[in-house]
Design a protein around this motif. Structure first.
Motif, PDB file in Angstrom:
ATOM      1  N   GLU A  47      -6.028  -1.395   4.502  1.00 10.66           N
ATOM      2  CA  GLU A  47      -6.141  -0.098   3.821  1.00 10.66           C
ATOM      3  C   GLU A  47      -7.045   0.851   4.600  1.00 10.66           C
ATOM      4  N   THR A  91      -3.343   1.401  -4.219  1.00 11.74           N
ATOM      5  CA  THR A  91      -3.286  -0.052  -4.208  1.00 11.74           C
ATOM      6  C   THR A  91      -3.502  -0.550  -5.633  1.00 11.74           C
ATOM      7  N   ILE A 149       0.875  -1.171   0.000  1.00 13.11           N
ATOM      8  CA  ILE A 149       0.000   0.000   0.000  1.00 13.11           C
ATOM      9  C   ILE A 149       0.914   1.223   0.000  1.00 13.11           C
ATOM     10  N   PRO A 158      -6.138  -7.184   2.854  1.00 18.76           N
ATOM     11  CA  PRO A 158      -5.643  -5.919   2.290  1.00 18.76           C
ATOM     12  C   PRO A 158      -6.645  -4.777   2.423  1.00 18.76           C
TER      13      PRO A 158
END
Length: 392
Positions: free
Chosen positions: A234, A257, A60, A230
């Protein structure tokens, strides 16, 4: 009966060769424009999507400013910056294995009497070893004990300079000597010409010699821990940063991303396809009007022939079918030839694009790169977006 009509149509078209050719040419251009432009756009889109597999799904990237892909965005007087404090905040987020700040600057790099302007990254050596998936082709990574040591991208070592740079050789960065301790493996993929043209030095050295602001970072790279979600990571990073920077609801940073990049690319290419398709559709419409005009003129010029056909017993329906067949055959032939020509144009465009990329690959790294896209914070993104392109 139909065969007789076809023979009459073919004879009429052959007797008016120039008019028929010009009408077919107009239809060919219209169809070729639609097929070629839309096909080329779709080809580029598929090529980009195919290259998304190189994007690192466990990364990220946090860049300063709010990324906006609009036109005529206003520029604020105060440019938001990322700092070491933001890096610490990100590193403490659940699901983040390690977070590293990067300081980037375009600097003159000299070797063998040749000076080129390259992207120099100031990195945290120990964290970079964890984050970087490529490994070294020769030598080793720079360490925290190194000060005037450098790790070279593959192209920097083997392609950019006339003379290859080997391990233990020395290069000059803005007049300072740096010893080459390692060469990264080749990146490959869509952005290989960017990823492989970076010179890496310790962040402390970068700040001491080349950067005034000792706390600022160009962007932050966070590696997602194995097994972590993920999307959840994030969201956690975004929440932690907006609380730390006190900008919740008015975030002055952007999280990049692979899914973000894919969505953005999809939006841009969809708009581009519609735009080019609309432009090409106008050409096709003009071509259709050209055929209609030609057939209307043909009817006016062939009143004697129509009278003879009616005199021998042809009905108005049969005569209308005759002219419609003539227009349809011209449209069919023009459409087929246009599709073939359009497919060739689309393929030629893609071949030319690959050739241009190959020819400009070396030129792109011999001068400072300036990316001019409309953002809320233009100056901050000149540096950070360039880094994002390299890192993804």
């Amino acid at each position: 009966m139909l065969l007789e009509y076809l023979s009459i149509v073919i004879r009429n078209l052959s007797q008016r060769k120039l008019r028929s050719f010009l009408t077919l040419l107009g239809m060919m251009i219209g169809v070729a424009a639609v097929v070629g432009l839309v096909g080329a756009t779709q080809g580029i889109t598929q090529s980009i999507y195919a290259q998304l597999r190189y994007f690192r799904s466990d990364w990220i990237i946090i860049m300063p400013g709010e990324l906006k892909l609009g036109f005529m965005q206003s520029l604020p007087y105060q440019i938001p910056l990322l700092t070491d404090r933001d890096t610490d905040v990100v590193s403490k987020v659940a699901g983040v294995e390690v977070a590293m700040g990067i300081v980037e600057k375009t600097l003159p790099v000299e070797y063998g009497g040749e000076i080129l302007y390259l992207q120099v990254w100031g990195i945290e050596p120990e964290k970079f070893k964890i984050i970087d998936p490529l490994g070294t082709e020769e030598g080793r990574y720079i360490s925290s004990n190194d000060k005037f040591s450098t790790l070279l991208g593959n192209s920097v070592a083997h392609q950019i300079f006339e003379e290859e740079i080997g391990i233990k050789k020395k290069i000059k960065i803005r007049g300072y000597d740096f010893k080459v301790v390692g060469i990264r493996n080749e990146y490959g993929g869509l952005l290989s010409n960017l990823e492989d043209t970076v010179v890496f030095i310790p962040i402390d050295t970068m700040r001491e010699l080349f950067v005034r602001d000792k706390e600022r970072v160009s962007l932050i790279v966070a590696k997602i821990a194995e097994g972590a979600d993920p999307k959840k990571v994030e969201d956690n990073i975004k929440l932690a940063l907006c609380k730390s920077r006190k900008t919740c609801g008015k975030e002055d940073f952007t999280l990049i991303t692979p899914s973000f990049v894919e969505k953005t690319v999809s939006q841009i290419m969809s708009l581009l396809t519609i735009l080019l398709g609309g432009i090409a559709g106008i050409s096709l419409l003009v071509s259709g009007i050209g055929i209609a005009n030609t057939m209307y003129t043909s009817v006016l010029e062939r009143t004697r022939e129509i009278g003879i056909l009616k005199a021998i017993g042809a009905s108005s329906r049969a005569i209308m079918l005759l002219f419609l067949l003539e227009a349809g055959i011209m449209g069919l032939i023009g459409g087929i030839l246009g599709c073939i020509l359009g497919a060739g144009i689309g393929e030629a465009f893609l071949v030319a694009r690959r050739g241009m990329l190959a020819r400009t690959e070396m030129n792109e790294v011999t001068q400072p790169t300036l990316i001019t896209v409309s953002y809320t914070h233009l100056r901050a993104h000149e540096t950070s977006l360039h880094l994002v392109c390299r890192l993804l």
